[in-house]
Design an enzyme around this catalytic site. Structure first.
Site, PDB file in Angstrom:
ATOM      1  N   GLU A 161     -15.794  -2.797 -29.792  1.00 23.40           N
ATOM      2  CA  GLU A 161     -16.876  -3.195 -28.858  1.00 23.40           C
ATOM      3  C   GLU A 161     -18.045  -2.465 -28.465  1.00 23.40           C
ATOM      4  O   GLU A 161     -17.941  -2.088 -27.116  1.00 23.40           O
ATOM      5  CB  GLU A 161     -16.278  -4.111 -28.180  1.00 23.40           C
ATOM      6  CG  GLU A 161     -15.020  -4.815 -27.985  1.00 23.40           C
ATOM      7  CD  GLU A 161     -14.412  -5.836 -27.146  1.00 23.40           C
ATOM      8  OE1 GLU A 161     -15.404  -5.827 -25.532  1.00 23.40           O
ATOM      9  OE2 GLU A 161     -13.450  -6.426 -27.598  1.00 23.40           O
ATOM     10  N   ASN A 203     -14.076  -1.881 -34.527  1.00 26.59           N
ATOM     11  CA  ASN A 203     -14.198  -4.106 -34.472  1.00 26.59           C
ATOM     12  C   ASN A 203     -14.760  -4.535 -33.580  1.00 26.59           C
ATOM     13  O   ASN A 203     -14.833  -3.266 -31.940  1.00 26.59           O
ATOM     14  CB  ASN A 203     -12.440  -3.608 -33.585  1.00 26.59           C
ATOM     15  CG  ASN A 203     -11.550  -4.618 -33.572  1.00 26.59           C
ATOM     16  OD1 ASN A 203     -11.557  -5.687 -34.443  1.00 26.59           O
ATOM     17  ND2 ASN A 203     -10.972  -5.239 -32.872  1.00 26.59           N
ATOM     18  N   ASP A 268      -8.718 -16.945 -32.645  1.00 28.62           N
ATOM     19  CA  ASP A 268      -8.082 -17.522 -31.914  1.00 28.62           C
ATOM     20  C   ASP A 268     -10.015 -18.681 -32.093  1.00 28.62           C
ATOM     21  O   ASP A 268     -11.231 -18.379 -31.693  1.00 28.62           O
ATOM     22  CB  ASP A 268      -8.048 -18.101 -30.956  1.00 28.62           C
ATOM     23  CG  ASP A 268      -8.743 -16.381 -30.096  1.00 28.62           C
ATOM     24  OD1 ASP A 268     -10.016 -16.514 -29.886  1.00 28.62           O
ATOM     25  OD2 ASP A 268      -8.419 -15.923 -29.110  1.00 28.62           O
TER      26      ASP A 268
HETATM   27  O1  9MR Z   1      -5.661  -9.963 -24.752  1.00 24.31           O
HETATM   28  C1  9MR Z   1      -6.331  -9.422 -23.708  1.00 24.31           C
HETATM   29  C2  9MR Z   1      -5.597  -9.340 -22.491  1.00 24.31           C
HETATM   30  O2  9MR Z   1      -4.447  -9.081 -22.496  1.00 24.31           O
HETATM   31  C3  9MR Z   1      -6.380  -8.711 -21.579  1.00 24.31           C
HETATM   32  O3  9MR Z   1      -6.091  -8.553 -20.434  1.00 24.31           O
HETATM   33  C4  9MR Z   1      -7.833  -7.549 -21.981  1.00 24.31           C
HETATM   34  C5  9MR Z   1      -8.429  -7.182 -20.922  1.00 24.31           C
HETATM   35  O4  9MR Z   1      -9.450  -7.015 -21.702  1.00 24.31           O
HETATM   36  O5  9MR Z   1      -7.481  -7.561 -23.497  1.00 24.31           O
HETATM   37  C6  9MR Z   1      -7.328  -9.011 -24.256  1.00 24.31           C
HETATM   38  O6  9MR Z   1      -7.829  -9.196 -25.254  1.00 24.31           O
HETATM   39  C7  9MR Z   1      -9.002  -8.625 -25.594  1.00 24.31           C
HETATM   40  C8  9MR Z   1      -9.015  -7.396 -27.421  1.00 24.31           C
HETATM   41  O7  9MR Z   1      -8.098  -5.875 -26.293  1.00 24.31           O
HETATM   42  C9  9MR Z   1      -9.895  -7.029 -27.357  1.00 24.31           C
HETATM   43  N1  9MR Z   1     -11.149  -8.354 -28.042  1.00 24.31           N
HETATM   44  C10 9MR Z   1     -10.680  -8.977 -26.843  1.00 24.31           C
HETATM   45  C11 9MR Z   1      -9.722  -9.772 -26.162  1.00 24.31           C
HETATM   46  C12 9MR Z   1      -9.644 -10.457 -25.034  1.00 24.31           C
HETATM   47  O8  9MR Z   1     -10.491 -10.021 -24.140  1.00 24.31           O
END
Ligand code: 9MR
Length: 458
Positions: A161, A203, A268
């Site tokens: 990101e 990613n 999702d």
């Molecule tokens: O699913 C993840 C969630 O449990 C965490 O709290 C969050 C923190 O930023 O990250 C989520 O996963 C993310 C992933 O690592 C990167 N792309 C976005 C995902 C959803 O926020």
């Protein structure tokens, strides 16, 4: 079977054989007859079908029954991120990640590593660094973690990101970006040196069609390939709403044409009448591209999802298969066709508004928020800046629109979940020197907060 599928399968077989030679127990071989589970059907096509896993759930049998039956790849939802793996500088902690690797090895699954460097979920000590101190800490982190998991992951999200939302097509501002524009390539070189066998991926999200952001990334990948920077794959998170961009497949294809693999990494889809169609269309798009090597959904059952009430996954909370599951399985079994995604208009860009400017610090701190939104939810990243006197602690108040609710927070403790919610520092990030910045985040359902948050220092 189409020739390109055979080629990919051969490639993957070789890759897996190499991995096995390195002592890793991964099998792409079907665990059930092809056609009856996602993992068996994907393996038939030489692909991984994966899920993000919260390792805490591995002891819940209702969860692992579905995970083990249906998936041949896992991604750690949080356990391999910087805050989890290096909680204090130079002290590495691999408990959660190692647990997932063992589970994967015992159940014939590959592991996608996620994520070596990201502006979110950094440990507080890294949030407090800048310039060359941060750059060397970041590169050391990449080296240590990729070395630890060497031979155990088939792909790494080396950088996550790093591009901005909206129309700029440029990089996102972050502490890592401020160390110099070459931080991404430095990370990829360090990762290659540490684990030459892993596919190294960039990613990102909101890249689900040809748009300014995906084009910015495309240009970076083209530049990296032309200069020999080691990049092997691009991950498309694909957190989707109720429509799919009509050029979803074309976008994947243009990256594949640059000579990198493409992977769907965090799929999702918003619940609703189009959910199953979109899942099917994404699966068909991947199968139509020989270099699309894996599809990962971001969780197992609806109740495991970060998207809360969006019911965005393939299994309901009881582990029952949804229509979306059948749609994916049918698409996997049909395999390798180049049916274009059957959908309507591209979704409106859910761009991140520019960070709002901090209000004058009333009690010695200020806060600004940046948002990642989608229909039905959001993630907010909040920057807290200490005023001239520094802080011993802080509380940031965020006014949520009616109907919205906080579902999860990190690096701060939330008081309440609706209306005006106060987020107070946790024990390691309350004390800030004058001008020092720390970050916390939260996610929620409903509309994102619009107003600038207020910060109070103690
Ligand atoms: O699913 C993840 C969630 O449990 C965490 O709290 C969050 C923190 O930023 O990250 C989520 O996963 C993310 C992933 O690592 C990167 N792309 C976005 C995902 C959803 O926020």
């Amino acid at each position: 079977m189409r020739p390109r599928t055979r080629t990919l399968q051969a490639t993957l077989t070789l890759a897996v054989a190499g991995v096995l030679a390195a002592g890793m127990t991964v099998a792409l071989a079907p665990a059930a007859s092809a056609g009856t589970t996602l993992r068996a059907s994907a393996a038939e096509k030489g692909r991984y079908f994966g899920a993000a896993v919260a390792t805490g759930k591995l002891s819940t049998s209702a969860y692992t029954t579905v995970l083990n039956r249906e998936f041949n790849s896992v991604t750690a939802e949080n356990e391999m991120k910087w805050d989890a793996t290096e909680p204090s500088q130079g002290r590495f902690s691999y408990t959660g990640g190692d647990r997932l690797v063992s589970h994967a090895q015992a159940n014939g699954m590959g592991v996608r590593g996620h994520a070596l460097l990201w502006h979110q979920q950094q440990p507080s000590w890294a949030q407090g660094l800048s310039g060359s101190a941060l750059r060397s800490a970041a590169i050391n982190h990449v080296t240590q973690v990729a070395t630890h998991y060497r031979g155990k992951v088939y792909a790494w999200d080396v950088v996550n990101e790093a591009f901005a939302d909206g129309g700029s097509g440029g990089r996102r501002d972050s502490n890592l970006q401020r160390t110099g524009n070459d931080w991404i390539e430095a990370a990829f070189r360090a990762a290659r040196a540490a684990d030459p066998g892993a596919k190294l991926c960039y990613n990102d999200y909101n890249t689900d069609g040809i748009n300014a952001k995906s084009t910015g990334i495309y240009n970076m990948v083209r530049d990296f390939k032309s200069r020999g920077v080691p990049i092997d794959c691009v991950g498309f998170q694909s957190h989707l709403g109720t429509t799919l961009a009509g050029d979803y497949q074309a976008n994947l294809q243009r990256f594949a044409d640059l000579g990198v693999d493409v992977q769907i990494t965090e799929l999702d889809v918003m619940t609703g009448s189009n959910q199953a169609n979109i899942y099917g269309a994404v699966t068909r798009a991947c199968l139509a591209i020989s270099r699309c090597t894996s599809i990962t959904v971001w969780g197992v059952r609806d109740c495991d999802s970060w998207r809360g009430s969006d019911n965005a996954l393939l299994f309901d909370c009881n582990g029952n298969k949804k229509a979306a599951y059948t749609s994916v399985l049918n698409a996997l079994n049909a395999g390798g066709t180049s049916t274009p995604p059957p959908t309507s208009t591209p979704p409106p860009p859910t761009s991140t508004p520019p960070p709002t400017s901090p209000p004058p610090g009333t009690g010695g701190c200020s806060a600004s928020v940046s948002l990642n939104t989608w229909s039905g939810g959001f993630v907010a990243t909040v920057k807290v800046t200490a005023g001239a006197n520094g802080t011993r602690g802080w509380t940031v108040s965020v006014a949520l629109p009616g109907g919205s609710a906080v579902t999860n927070a990190w690096s701060a403790t939330a008081a309440g979940s609706t209306g005006t919610v106060g987020f107070t520092n946790v024990d390691y990030n309350g004390q800030l020197a004058a001008g020092q910045v720390t970050e916390f985040g939260f996610q929620g359902t409903g509309a994102a907060p619009g107003a600038t948050p207020t910060c109070t220092a103690s």
